[in-house]
Design a protein around this motif. Structure first.
Motif, short mmCIF file in Angstrom:
data_model
loop_
_atom_site.label_atom_id
_atom_site.label_comp_id
_atom_site.label_asym_id
_atom_site.label_seq_id
_atom_site.Cartn_x
_atom_site.Cartn_y
_atom_site.Cartn_z
N VAL A 1 0.84 6.79 -6.41
CA VAL A 1 -0.21 7.98 -6.91
C VAL A 1 0.44 9.20 -6.60
N ASP B 1 0.86 -1.28 0.06
CA ASP B 1 0.12 -0.25 -0.09
C ASP B 1 0.87 1.20 0.06
N ASN C 1 -8.05 12.02 -4.06
CA ASN C 1 -7.37 10.42 -3.97
C ASN C 1 -6.38 10.14 -3.24
N HIS D 1 2.28 1.82 -3.54
CA HIS D 1 1.02 2.17 -4.43
C HIS D 1 0.71 3.71 -3.97
N PHE D 2 0.86 4.19 -2.71
CA PHE D 2 0.55 5.44 -2.52
C PHE D 2 1.64 6.35 -3.10
N GLU E 1 -7.25 9.50 0.24
CA GLU E 1 -7.86 8.24 0.41
C GLU E 1 -6.87 7.47 0.37
N GLU E 2 -5.80 7.39 -0.39
CA GLU E 2 -4.76 6.28 -0.22
C GLU E 2 -3.85 6.56 0.84
#
Length: 300
Positions: free
Chosen positions: A18, A11, A256, A14-15, A259-260
Motif C-alpha cells: 500500500v 500485514d 489509508n 500488505h502495508f 489505518e494500515e
C-alpha cells in the motif's frame, strides 16, 4: 505463535504494498504538478548559469540568433508601417494603419523579451569571470555591444512610431478628411477673418479626431490586456482545482496508510504480547538500524 508471526508478516507485506502504491501515485501527481507549474516565460539567470556551466553549452548563441531574427521582423514591420503612413490616407485607410501599428508593437515586444534573455547571459558572465574564463574580454565586449546596439534599434523603432513626421502626416490626413466633409472647406466663409476661423475649426476637428483615434487604440490595448489577464486567471483557477484534488487524494492516501500502520502495529503488539507504543517504536528503530548496518557492510 507461528500463526501470529504469519499474520504479522502478511500485514507488514500488505502495508508495504500500500505504501509503495501510494508513493507511486503521489510521485506521479508531483511530476504532473511540476510540469504544470513550469513558467511560460523565458529561462531566468539561474537556469542560464546552469546551462553555461554544463558541458560547455552556451545559450548566448541561441538567444543571439533568435534576437537577430526578431530584429529583422521589427525592421520589416517598421518599414511597412512607415509605408502605410507616407503613401496612404490614414484617415481613410484606418484598418490597415491600425493593423500595421499593432504588428509593429507586437514585434517590438517579442524583440525586447529576447533581448532580456541575451542580456541575462551577458550578466552571468560578467558576474563570474573566473567560472567562464573561456570567454575572453573581446568576446564579452562583443556580447555587450550586441545588447547595446539591439537596445538602440528597438528604441529607434519606438521613436519612429511617435515621431514628429508621423504625427504631422496623421494630422494632415485628418484635416483633409474634415475639409472633404465640409464640402468646399470654407464652411461659408466670405472674408479673411472667417477663413481663418474656418481653418482654426478644421484644425481643431482634425486634432480631436486624431486624439479619439489614439484613445481607441489605448482602449483596444487595454481590452487585450484584460483578456489575457482573464485567460491567466482561468488557468490559475484550473491549476488550483487540480492542486486541491491532489491534496484530497494525498489526505486519503495518508488516512489509508495510517489505518494500515495501525493494523500492523496491532498485530505486532499481539505477537510481542505488549501494547507499549514506545517499546514497539524502539524495536522498529533497532530493526531499521540493523538493516542499514547490513546495507553498509554489503555495499562498502
Amino acid at each position: 505463535m507461528y500463526s501470529s508471526v504469519s499474520e504479522a508478516a502478511s500485514d507488514s507485506s500488505h502495508f508495504d504494498n500500500v505504501s509503495v502504491a501510494s508513493s507511486k501515485r503521489r510521485f506521479g501527481r508531483k511530476r504532473i504538478n511540476s510540469e504544470l507549474s513550469e513558467p511560460l516565460t523565458s529561462a531566468g539567470a539561474s537556469i542560464v548559469d546552469e546551462e553555461l556551466g554544463s558541458t560547455g553549452g552556451d545559450p548566448y548563441f541561441v538567444f543571439r540568433s533568435d534576437l537577430q531574427k526578431k530584429l529583422e521582423l521589427v525592421d520589416e514591420a517598421l518599414a511597412d508601417f512607415l509605408r502605410i503612413v507616407n503613401e496612404t490616407d490614414t484617415a481613410v485607410n484606418t484598418h490597415e494603419f491600425k493593423d500595421a501599428k499593432k504588428k509593429l508593437k507586437r514585434q517590438l515586444k517579442n524583440a525586447e523579451s529576447t533581448l532580456k534573455d541575451v542580456h541575462t547571459t551577458v550578466q552571468v558572465v560578467e558576474k563570474d569571470r573566473d567560472k567562464f574564463s573561456h570567454i575572453d574580454d573581446a568576446q564579452l565586449y562583443e556580447r555587450q555591444s550586441l545588447v547595446n546596439t539591439s537596445r538602440e534599434r528597438i528604441q529607434k523603432a519606438k521613436d519612429e512610431i511617435n515621431s514628429e513626421g508621423v504625427k504631422l502626416k496623421l494630422l494632415e490626413d485628418e484635416r483633409n478628411k474634415a475639409v472633404r466633409r465640409s464640402g468646399d472647406g470654407l464652411l461659408g466663409a466670405r472674408n479673411d477673418d472667417q477663413r481663418r476661423n474656418t481653418a482654426f475649426v478644421l484644425d481643431n476637428q482634425a486634432q480631436t479626431s486624431l486624439l479619439m483615434n489614439q484613445q481607441d487604440e489605448t482602449l483596444d490595448e487595454l481590452g487585450e490586456a484584460v483578456t489575457r489577464v482573464g485567460e491567466m486567471a482561468g488557468g490559475i483557477s484550473e491549476e488550483i482545482g487540480l492542486q486541491n484534488k491532489m491534496l484530497d487524494e494525498l489526505d486519503e492516501d495518508l488516512t489509508n496508510v495510517e489505518e494500515e500502520l495501525g493494523m500492523v502495529m496491532g498485530k505486532l503488539a499481539k505477537f510481542l504480547k505488549t501494547k507499549d507504543k514506545w517499546q514497539l517504536r524502539t524495536i522498529c528503530t533497532l530493526i531499521l538500524v540493523i538493516v542499514v548496518m547490513l546495507f553498509v557492510l554489503i555495499y562498502m
